[in-house]
Design a protein around this motif. Structure first.
Motif, mmCIF file in Angstrom:
data_model
loop_
_atom_site.group_PDB
_atom_site.id
_atom_site.type_symbol
_atom_site.label_atom_id
_atom_site.label_comp_id
_atom_site.label_asym_id
_atom_site.label_seq_id
_atom_site.Cartn_x
_atom_site.Cartn_y
_atom_site.Cartn_z
ATOM 1 N N LEU A 164 0.140 6.679 0.738
ATOM 2 C CA LEU A 164 -0.548 5.455 1.141
ATOM 3 C C LEU A 164 -1.716 5.225 0.204
ATOM 4 O O LEU A 164 -2.478 6.158 -0.101
ATOM 5 C CB LEU A 164 -1.046 5.565 2.585
ATOM 6 C CG LEU A 164 0.035 5.528 3.665
ATOM 7 C CD1 LEU A 164 -0.601 5.780 5.035
ATOM 8 C CD2 LEU A 164 0.752 4.196 3.668
ATOM 9 N N LYS A 165 -1.877 3.996 -0.249
ATOM 10 C CA LYS A 165 -2.945 3.681 -1.198
ATOM 11 C C LYS A 165 -4.012 2.831 -0.523
ATOM 12 O O LYS A 165 -3.708 1.950 0.284
ATOM 13 C CB LYS A 165 -2.372 2.928 -2.395
ATOM 14 C CG LYS A 165 -1.324 3.711 -3.162
ATOM 15 C CD LYS A 165 -0.732 2.902 -4.285
ATOM 16 C CE LYS A 165 0.093 1.725 -3.764
ATOM 17 N NZ LYS A 165 0.707 0.953 -4.840
ATOM 18 N N ASN A 166 -5.251 3.099 -0.856
ATOM 19 C CA ASN A 166 -6.375 2.309 -0.375
ATOM 20 C C ASN A 166 -6.903 1.443 -1.499
ATOM 21 O O ASN A 166 -6.838 1.822 -2.673
ATOM 22 C CB ASN A 166 -7.501 3.201 0.152
ATOM 23 C CG ASN A 166 -7.146 3.820 1.486
ATOM 24 O OD1 ASN A 166 -6.275 3.317 2.197
ATOM 25 N ND2 ASN A 166 -7.797 4.928 1.815
ATOM 26 N N GLN A 219 0.813 -1.216 0.000
ATOM 27 C CA GLN A 219 0.000 0.000 0.000
ATOM 28 C C GLN A 219 0.852 1.275 0.000
ATOM 29 O O GLN A 219 0.351 2.358 0.299
ATOM 30 C CB GLN A 219 -0.921 0.021 1.236
ATOM 31 C CG GLN A 219 -2.113 -0.913 1.121
ATOM 32 C CD GLN A 219 -1.740 -2.344 1.445
ATOM 33 O OE1 GLN A 219 -0.940 -2.584 2.332
ATOM 34 N NE2 GLN A 219 -2.317 -3.277 0.712
ATOM 35 N N HIS A 220 2.131 1.154 -0.334
ATOM 36 C CA HIS A 220 3.031 2.303 -0.256
ATOM 37 C C HIS A 220 3.548 2.692 -1.643
ATOM 38 O O HIS A 220 3.777 1.840 -2.503
ATOM 39 C CB HIS A 220 4.224 1.988 0.653
ATOM 40 C CG HIS A 220 3.837 1.644 2.053
ATOM 41 N ND1 HIS A 220 3.673 2.582 3.035
ATOM 42 C CD2 HIS A 220 3.560 0.437 2.630
ATOM 43 C CE1 HIS A 220 3.333 1.992 4.170
ATOM 44 N NE2 HIS A 220 3.252 0.693 3.952
ATOM 45 N N TYR A 221 3.727 3.997 -1.811
ATOM 46 C CA TYR A 221 4.338 4.525 -3.025
ATOM 47 C C TYR A 221 5.321 5.615 -2.598
ATOM 48 O O TYR A 221 4.933 6.652 -2.052
ATOM 49 C CB TYR A 221 3.269 5.106 -3.959
ATOM 50 C CG TYR A 221 3.804 5.572 -5.291
ATOM 51 C CD1 TYR A 221 3.946 4.684 -6.351
ATOM 52 C CD2 TYR A 221 4.163 6.903 -5.481
ATOM 53 C CE1 TYR A 221 4.433 5.119 -7.577
ATOM 54 C CE2 TYR A 221 4.641 7.347 -6.703
ATOM 55 C CZ TYR A 221 4.777 6.441 -7.742
ATOM 56 O OH TYR A 221 5.267 6.868 -8.961
ATOM 57 N N LEU A 222 6.617 5.366 -2.818
ATOM 58 C CA LEU A 222 7.666 6.301 -2.425
ATOM 59 C C LEU A 222 8.395 6.760 -3.684
ATOM 60 O O LEU A 222 8.911 5.935 -4.442
ATOM 61 C CB LEU A 222 8.647 5.634 -1.459
ATOM 62 C CG LEU A 222 9.825 6.486 -0.980
ATOM 63 C CD1 LEU A 222 9.325 7.658 -0.128
ATOM 64 C CD2 LEU A 222 10.804 5.633 -0.183
ATOM 65 N N SER A 223 8.425 8.066 -3.890
ATOM 66 C CA SER A 223 9.053 8.574 -5.107
ATOM 67 C C SER A 223 9.995 9.730 -4.785
ATOM 68 O O SER A 223 9.789 10.471 -3.822
ATOM 69 C CB SER A 223 7.985 9.052 -6.103
ATOM 70 O OG SER A 223 7.296 10.172 -5.600
ATOM 71 N N SER A 261 -4.462 7.648 -1.668
ATOM 72 C CA SER A 261 -5.336 8.085 -0.590
ATOM 73 C C SER A 261 -4.770 9.316 0.106
ATOM 74 O O SER A 261 -5.336 10.396 0.047
ATOM 75 C CB SER A 261 -5.544 6.955 0.418
ATOM 76 O OG SER A 261 -6.281 7.397 1.525
ATOM 77 N N SER A 262 -3.640 9.146 0.806
ATOM 78 C CA SER A 262 -3.064 10.274 1.540
ATOM 79 C C SER A 262 -1.574 10.066 1.694
ATOM 80 O O SER A 262 -1.069 8.959 1.546
ATOM 81 C CB SER A 262 -3.725 10.407 2.912
ATOM 82 O OG SER A 262 -3.475 9.253 3.695
ATOM 83 N N GLY A 263 -0.890 11.145 2.014
ATOM 84 C CA GLY A 263 0.546 11.052 2.211
ATOM 85 C C GLY A 263 1.122 12.430 2.439
ATOM 86 O O GLY A 263 0.416 13.370 2.818
#
Length: 336
Positions: free
Chosen positions: A292-294, A273-277, A308-310
């Protein structure tokens, strides 16, 4: 499947032949091959079947070279520790430990490259004191991965053992450990027909290699014996890290992205559920974004991941350091 077992037999035979001149390490080399045939938690069981047969054959060949005082200190704590490793195997995927062990084995690379020193003739006085601890660590790791191999070979060298004594004493230490592990793997349901077939293939390869071992082991100088051992550890480390890295990537759905567009360059890591760029804008401002992805449901009923949020960390020469929130509102389907 047939081709896989043929490849397993050939690689196992080569690995155990290499193990004969390095004092161990066959199991660590065979683990990546077994991982392509069996489920991850069945690999230690198949490996233990094969290495038990290998240890038995080496005991028969070098029985007189066994240092029994080492065996009596090594084995008592190794057996209960192996049970602890098997219990942990049922709870945690071994890929993470395999990756760490592979990284540890790569530490032998400087020993391969450096100038070889004079062989040690005098054993270290405190070596025997630490043997129970070494046995416990070896038993635990062996229960979790199915093999220890070259991880603790340095302790045998520090005790002043000759190469024949290392091969024989390691086999005596390992045989009871492997037999107990095979029983425990059976009790915990980690041995099925395919696992047994793979273990038998490894065992036959070990016997073929052991048959030729005694004839030429005494021709190898002790310093070359150690150097080959360190080289085998490096090869095993690379193989273990490669397989473990592939398994971890598949289990966690890890993906890497590289995007270059007008004035912007982005390198991203996507997992679960994570996306780091990390994004460089206009060669001036650096953005580090964690999102964070839902899980959502698409119109076709299949699940999909949506942002979703971050938060976004900015590094700008004009505005300095600052953080902005990232939040995406739920989109509503267009009316039909």
């Amino acid at each position: 499947m047939v081709f896989g077992f043929i490849a397993l037999f050939i690689i196992s035979a080569v690995a155990f032949a290499l193990s004969a001149v390095s004092g161990g390490g066959a199991g660590l080399i065979v683990i990546p091959v077994l991982g392509l045939i069996l489920a991850a938690d069945h690999v230690p069981a198949a490996l233990s079947i094969g290495t038990a047969v290998s240890s038995l054959s080496r005991i028969a060949l070098f029985f007189k070279a066994i240092r029994w005082q080492i065996v009596l200190r090594f084995v008592p704590l190794a057996l209960p520790a192996a049970w602890g490793g098997i219990v942990l195997l049922k709870q945690i995927q071994p890929a993470y430990l395999d990756f760490l062990l592979g990284l540890f084995l790569l530490g032998n690379l400087p020993l391969v490259l450096r100038h070889q020193k004079r062989d040690r003739k005098d054993p270290e006085a405190d070596g025997m004191t630490w043997l129970p601890v070494v046995g416990a660590l070896a038993g635990f790791i062996s229960g979790f991965t199915g093999a220890v191999g070259l991880l603790f070979n340095g302790f045998y060298h520090r005790l002043g053992l000759r190469k024949e004594e290392i091969v024989a004493t390691r086999a005596a230490n390992d045989i009871l450990l492997h037999l107990v592990k095979v029983v425990l793997y059976t009790v915990y349901g980690l041995i099925d027909q395919v696992t047994l077939m793979a273990g038998v293939a490894v065992a036959i390869a070990a016997l073929v290699s052991s048959a030729a071992m005694k004839a030429w082991l005494h021709h190898i100088p002790d310093h070359l014996f150690r150097r080959i051992g360190h080289g085998a550890a490096v090869v095993a480390g690379v193989a273990m890290m490669a397989l473990a890295g592939h398994q971890i990537t598949m289990q966690n759905d890890v993906r890497f992205h590289y995007v270059q567009r007008m004035g912007e360059t982005e390198l991203a890591l996507d997992w679960r559920q994570h996306y780091l760029s990390v994004e460089l804008e206009n060669s001036a401002e650096l953005e580090i974004r964690h999102v964070l992805k839902n899980q959502d449901v698409a119109t076709n009923g299949l699940p999909r991941m949506r942002p979703s949020s971050g938060s976004i960390f900015h590094l700008s020469p004009s505005r300095g350091l600052y953080i902005t929130p990232f939040r995406q509102q739920r989109s509503h389907p267009a009316p039909i």
